[in-house]
Design a protein around this motif. Structure first.
Motif, mmCIF file in Angstrom:
data_model
loop_
_atom_site.group_PDB
_atom_site.id
_atom_site.type_symbol
_atom_site.label_atom_id
_atom_site.label_comp_id
_atom_site.label_asym_id
_atom_site.label_seq_id
_atom_site.Cartn_x
_atom_site.Cartn_y
_atom_site.Cartn_z
ATOM 1 N N THR A 77 0.809 -1.222 0.000
ATOM 2 C CA THR A 77 0.000 0.000 0.000
ATOM 3 C C THR A 77 0.843 1.273 0.000
ATOM 4 O O THR A 77 0.360 2.328 -0.425
ATOM 5 N N PRO A 234 -14.771 -7.313 -1.201
ATOM 6 C CA PRO A 234 -14.360 -5.900 -1.250
ATOM 7 C C PRO A 234 -12.856 -5.713 -1.062
ATOM 8 O O PRO A 234 -12.254 -4.829 -1.691
ATOM 9 N N ILE A 235 -12.239 -6.520 -0.201
ATOM 10 C CA ILE A 235 -10.796 -6.397 0.016
ATOM 11 C C ILE A 235 -10.037 -6.760 -1.255
ATOM 12 O O ILE A 235 -9.099 -6.061 -1.666
ATOM 13 N N MET A 238 -10.361 -3.967 -3.777
ATOM 14 C CA MET A 238 -9.512 -2.815 -3.499
ATOM 15 C C MET A 238 -8.090 -3.045 -3.990
ATOM 16 O O MET A 238 -7.464 -2.153 -4.573
ATOM 17 N N ASN A 242 -6.188 -1.069 -6.915
ATOM 18 C CA ASN A 242 -4.922 -0.417 -6.590
ATOM 19 C C ASN A 242 -3.861 -0.701 -7.642
ATOM 20 O O ASN A 242 -2.997 0.146 -7.916
ATOM 21 N N MET A 249 -6.470 5.298 -6.380
ATOM 22 C CA MET A 249 -6.530 4.585 -5.100
ATOM 23 C C MET A 249 -5.590 5.172 -4.062
ATOM 24 O O MET A 249 -5.738 4.903 -2.869
ATOM 25 N N LEU A 252 -7.203 6.866 -1.291
ATOM 26 C CA LEU A 252 -7.765 6.014 -0.239
ATOM 27 C C LEU A 252 -6.723 5.661 0.813
ATOM 28 O O LEU A 252 -7.043 5.473 1.982
ATOM 29 N N TRP A 253 -5.458 5.559 0.410
ATOM 30 C CA TRP A 253 -4.402 5.126 1.322
ATOM 31 C C TRP A 253 -3.706 6.291 2.021
ATOM 32 O O TRP A 253 -3.145 6.102 3.096
ATOM 33 N N THR A 261 -12.773 6.388 5.288
ATOM 34 C CA THR A 261 -13.525 5.439 4.459
ATOM 35 C C THR A 261 -13.109 4.008 4.759
ATOM 36 O O THR A 261 -13.953 3.105 4.868
ATOM 37 N N LEU A 262 -11.801 3.782 4.909
ATOM 38 C CA LEU A 262 -11.314 2.436 5.242
ATOM 39 C C LEU A 262 -11.832 1.981 6.605
ATOM 40 O O LEU A 262 -12.165 0.804 6.786
ATOM 41 N N ILE A 265 -15.430 0.986 6.119
ATOM 42 C CA ILE A 265 -15.481 -0.280 5.380
ATOM 43 C C ILE A 265 -15.143 -1.447 6.297
ATOM 44 O O ILE A 265 -15.823 -2.490 6.288
#
Length: 284
Positions: A77, A234-235, A238, A242, A249, A252-253, A261-262, A265
């Protein structure tokens, strides 16, 4: 002006040094406490499975898994804020492994009980005493039943009464089936009834109960699979996105909105899996 700047630099350096010393000292004490607690718990849990492993090696392996897992998350990530929670989350992995192993051990013990009770009942009908019948059972049974009943015999040889050894067995194997067997053996022993006949009836009752549980597990297996699919999809999505759209993405990180959001989720993921497992959890 230069003197004032030197004083400020000196104060900042001393403060940073004291803060570093405080962090190191606190971290060392916390790590020592965690190590002592972990090794004590690991030693007891390993002995419960009749495994004589050095708990220090288990602690080192646990730290290595925590470090490697967090490093892997950081490499995938590129976010240290996701790697740090992963490091601490992996500290729960030994407890999860222990719970899974204990659950399988208890289930296997329950599956072995009906045949074991029939063997003991056969020995009693042949004229053997209870201790001799259990000894014959230990010689021919598999683990973990042989281990538990062997320990029960050793306790009686050391002077422990039958009732206390049965209570110790119930404490090591806290299942409804074990409680049923121990209650039947204690009632038959105290009232003077036929222990062989009692064990045979108990064996038939347990066998019918295990058959019903097996049917329920077969019927609810689809629901359990759906829970895993719903939780992991969902994982997986993602990680695929990514790789396909790293720029999009990255928000998101690496942003606060993405971290929030994470968090949402993860919360709904856990709640969804929990609710599904509660729905399909049927107690017999």
């Amino acid at each position: 002006m230069n003197n004032t700047l030197l004083i400020i630099i000196a104060v900042v350096a001393v403060s940073a040094g004291l803060l570093t010393w405080f962090v190191i000292d606190t971290g060392t004490v916390t790590l020592a406490r965690y190590r002592a607690k972990f090794t004590d718990r690991a030693k007891f849990q390993a002995q419960e499975f009749f495994l004589f492993v050095d708990p220090t090696k288990l602690f080192i392996a646990n730290i290595a898994v925590m470090a490697l897992g967090s490093l892997l998350v950081w490499l995938i990530t590129g976010s240290a804020l996701l790697a740090i929670p992963t490091f601490f989350a992996l500290a729960l992995l030994p407890r999860m492994v222990y719970a899974s192993m204990r659950k399988r051990r208890l289930q296997k013990f329950e599956e072995q009980l009906p045949d074991a009770l029939m063997m003991v009942a056969g020995g009693l009908r042949a004229g053997s005493g209870l201790a001799s019948a259990i000894q014959q059972l230990v010689m021919g049974a598999q683990q973990p039943l042989a281990q538990e009943f062997s320990l029960m015999l050793r306790e009686q040889r050391l002077g422990v009464t039958l009732g206390d050894s049965l209570n110790n067995l119930a404490r090591r194997m806290p299942t409804q089936t074990t409680t049923l067997v121990i209650s039947a053996m204690r009632i038959a022993n105290e009232t003077g009834g036929s222990l062989a006949e009692t064990l045979e009836r108990t064996s038939h009752t347990i066998r019918s109960r295990l058959q019903m549980e097996g049917k329920i597990r077969a019927l609810t297996s689809q629901g359990k699979l759906q829970a895993w699919v719903v939780g992991l999809l969902p994982i997986l999505l993602m990680f695929v996105l990514n790789k396909m759209e790293p720029d999009a993405m990255s928000l998101l990180w690496n942003t606060r909105i993405g971290w929030a959001t994470l968090t949402v989720i993860a919360f709904f993921e856990l709640m969804g899996v929990y609710v599904i497992r509660k729905i399909i959890a049927i107690d017999v």
